[in-house]
Design a protein around this motif. Structure first.
Motif, short mmCIF file in Angstrom:
data_model
loop_
_atom_site.label_atom_id
_atom_site.label_comp_id
_atom_site.label_asym_id
_atom_site.label_seq_id
_atom_site.Cartn_x
_atom_site.Cartn_y
_atom_site.Cartn_z
N PRO A 88 -6.13 42.01 -2.86
CA PRO A 88 -7.53 41.90 -3.30
C PRO A 88 -8.32 40.91 -2.46
O PRO A 88 -7.75 40.05 -1.78
N ARG A 93 -12.33 47.23 -10.49
CA ARG A 93 -13.25 48.32 -10.17
C ARG A 93 -12.71 49.67 -10.59
O ARG A 93 -13.44 50.51 -11.13
N ASP A 121 -6.87 46.25 -11.08
CA ASP A 121 -7.97 46.37 -10.12
C ASP A 121 -9.22 46.63 -10.96
O ASP A 121 -9.37 47.70 -11.54
N GLN A 176 -12.07 44.15 -3.33
CA GLN A 176 -11.67 44.42 -4.70
C GLN A 176 -11.27 43.13 -5.38
O GLN A 176 -10.93 42.14 -4.73
#
Length: 246
Positions: A59, A28, A26, A1
């Protein structure tokens, strides 16, 4: 991510107390992390990033602008500031976007507008404890109720539940303490536009660039173990420099 991170502020509570908010997205799933801090001091930045990681997971890539709190000090551009050191120790690839190009962090910039309108513009808080509680409530409300077209109308948390990729969380509750030890391996990256002067600006320190990079975006990668600065154009290495880190 991939997380995009930005620092909002200074903002003010009711009265003279000011604060900053380290906001993360985040990319995504549009899950957000909102962590208020009283200052931009090194330990405050470490604490805030660590706290966000304990809720969102760590991440693979962390993308930030060229805020001094993120890279360290222009007096010592090779000093590897606290966030650089934290990411290197944690195995997170840290990316600095080109200066003065906020659209590169477009997801977090759009979220920051929403944060200012829907949270700062509507809630009155008189103390840091109130701000911390309110920020966590806003974060949870966003992640559990806001629906996004790119998620097919799902909320960030519903979309997360449908993934089969496990999140990785920090190994301890408390953030490492500043100053962190000097890392001995890993890489961090800076995206830069090469102009007519054929110069690469790394936090105020200038390096020459080959003619083929003129008017192109390049990735300047600092290889800590090799003590090298490597310049990439379209994933092809076009230059290399000795880069002794402090």
């Amino acid at each position: 991510q991939t997380h995009q991170v930005d620092l909002v502020g200074p903002c003010y509570l009711a009265g003279p107390l000011r604060f900053f908010s380290l906001n993360a997205i985040d990319v995504r799933l549009n899950r957000c992390g909102v962590e208020p801090i009283a200052s931009r001091a090194a330990q405050s930045i470490l604490d805030a990033v660590w706290a966000v990681w304990t809720r969102l997971g760590m991440p693979d890539n962390l993308q930030v602008d060229n805020e001094m709190s993120f890279f360290g000090s222009p007096i010592h551009p090779r000093g590897m500031g606290p966030l650089i050191r934290l990411c290197l120790h944690a195995g997170v690839a840290l990316w600095f976007i080109p200066p003065a190009e906020p659209w590169r962090n477009g997801v977090i910039e759009k979220f920051n507008d929403h944060y200012r309108q829907k949270f700062l513009g509507k809630v009155t808080m008189a103390s840091m404890p109130e701000l911390q509680a309110g920020s966590l409530a806003y974060e949870h409300r966003h992640n559990s109720t806001y629906r996004y077209s790119k998620l097919q109308g799902h909320t960030p948390l519903t979309a997360l539940a449908g993934l089969h990729h496990p999140l990785v969380f920090p190994p301890q509750a408390e953030a490492p303490r500043h100053p962190l030890a000097k890392p001995e391996a890993g890489c961090y990256h800076l995206v830069r536009l090469i102009r007519s002067d054929l110069r690469v600006n790394l936090f105020g320190e200038m390096f020459s660039a080959p003619p083929e990079t003129q008017y192109e975006y390049v990735v300047a990668t600092v290889d800590v173990a090799a003590q090298k600065l490597k310049l990439f154009l379209d994933k092809r290495q076009v230059a290399e420099y000795d880069y002794r880190l402090r």
